[in-house]
Design an enzyme around this catalytic site. Structure first.
Site, PDB file in Angstrom:
ATOM      1  N   CYS A  65       0.878  -1.182   0.000  1.00 29.35           N
ATOM      2  CA  CYS A  65       0.000   0.000   0.000  1.00 29.35           C
ATOM      3  C   CYS A  65       0.908   1.223   0.000  1.00 29.35           C
ATOM      4  CB  CYS A  65      -0.991  -0.012   1.169  1.00 29.35           C
ATOM      5  SG  CYS A  65      -0.300   0.251   2.813  1.00 29.35           S
ATOM      6  N   HIS A  98      13.612 -14.531  12.954  1.00 25.52           N
ATOM      7  CA  HIS A  98      13.080 -14.554  14.321  1.00 25.52           C
ATOM      8  C   HIS A  98      11.563 -14.715  14.375  1.00 25.52           C
ATOM      9  CE1 HIS A  98      16.703 -12.454  16.462  1.00 25.52           C
ATOM     10  NE2 HIS A  98      17.078 -13.401  15.612  1.00 25.52           N
TER      11      HIS A  98
HETATM   12  C1  RB5 Z   1      -4.001   5.469   0.592  1.00 23.83           C
HETATM   13  O1  RB5 Z   1      -3.996   6.846   0.390  1.00 23.83           O
HETATM   14  C2  RB5 Z   1      -3.147   5.115   1.802  1.00 23.83           C
HETATM   15  O2  RB5 Z   1      -3.770   5.571   2.960  1.00 23.83           O
HETATM   16  C3  RB5 Z   1      -2.895   3.630   1.875  1.00 23.83           C
HETATM   17  O3  RB5 Z   1      -2.301   3.193   0.714  1.00 23.83           O
HETATM   18  C4  RB5 Z   1      -1.963   3.184   2.990  1.00 23.83           C
HETATM   19  O4  RB5 Z   1      -0.794   3.929   3.026  1.00 23.83           O
HETATM   20  C5  RB5 Z   1      -2.592   3.020   4.298  1.00 23.83           C
HETATM   21  O5  RB5 Z   1      -1.971   2.639   5.295  1.00 23.83           O
END
Ligand code: RB5
Length: 174
Positions: A65, A98
């Protein structure tokens, strides 16, 4: 190796690159999406990859993400998942040695592609050390109702029960 991949809109480009790289190396990829920049909710992708690993459909998972954090939190909600958000190789190595991490969480916004490739490599190639780490890893999944009430009691009283004594703790090598 069978590897589950998932990402939100802030991580799908790296996820797709990782998929191409791993397929070219002969790995079998389960790609849960997302596949474009349309905003989506990262928990759904963390859960999907987590379930795939916890159920044994995949041996490992990789989630991406924007920051690595939200999708790691989601994956770690699935019992059986040990997801490590990682930005440099030593953490990736320790997560395997670990913690026997079975899911790696990566940040597309904060980690460059060359580092990402290295982190994936370390995650896939580093073994679990086992030994003294094995029962600690097993404890990660003992947080059932009994453990929860012990923890609540410990918080109330300020004393952790059923734990190693300070001497035993000091005797541990790390
Ligand atoms: C998206 O904008 C962002 O919040 C997501 O990709 C991530 O970083 C969340 O933890």
């Amino acid at each position: 190796m069978k590897i589950a991949l998932g990402a939100d809109h802030a991580g799908f480009e790296d996820k797709d690159r990782i998929a191409r790289m791993l397929r070219a190396e002969g790995h079998e990829i389960l790609d849960f999406g997302t596949h474009d920049a349309t905003p989506v909710d990262y928990p759904q992708y963390g859960y999907a990859v987590g379930e795939a690993v916890a159920s044994g459909q995949a041996e490992r998972g990789i989630v991406v993400c924007g920051s690595s954090l939200g999708i790691a939190m989601a994956a770690n909600k699935v019992s059986g998942v040990r997801c490590a958000p990682v930005m440099e190789p030593y953490s990736a190595e320790l997560a395997r040695r670990h913690n026997d991490a079975n899911v790696l969480a990566l940040s597309q916004r904060l980690t460059g592609w060359e580092m990402t490739k290295r982190l994936v490599r370390v995650f896939l190639e580093t073994p679990f050390d086992g030994g003294r780490h094995a029962h600690r890893v097993a404890q990660l999944f003992e947080f059932d109702d009994a453990q929860r009430s012990r923890t609540l009691r410990a918080i109330e009283t300020g004393a952790v029960s059923d734990a190693l004594t300070p001497k035993e703790l000091l005797g541990a090598s790390d």
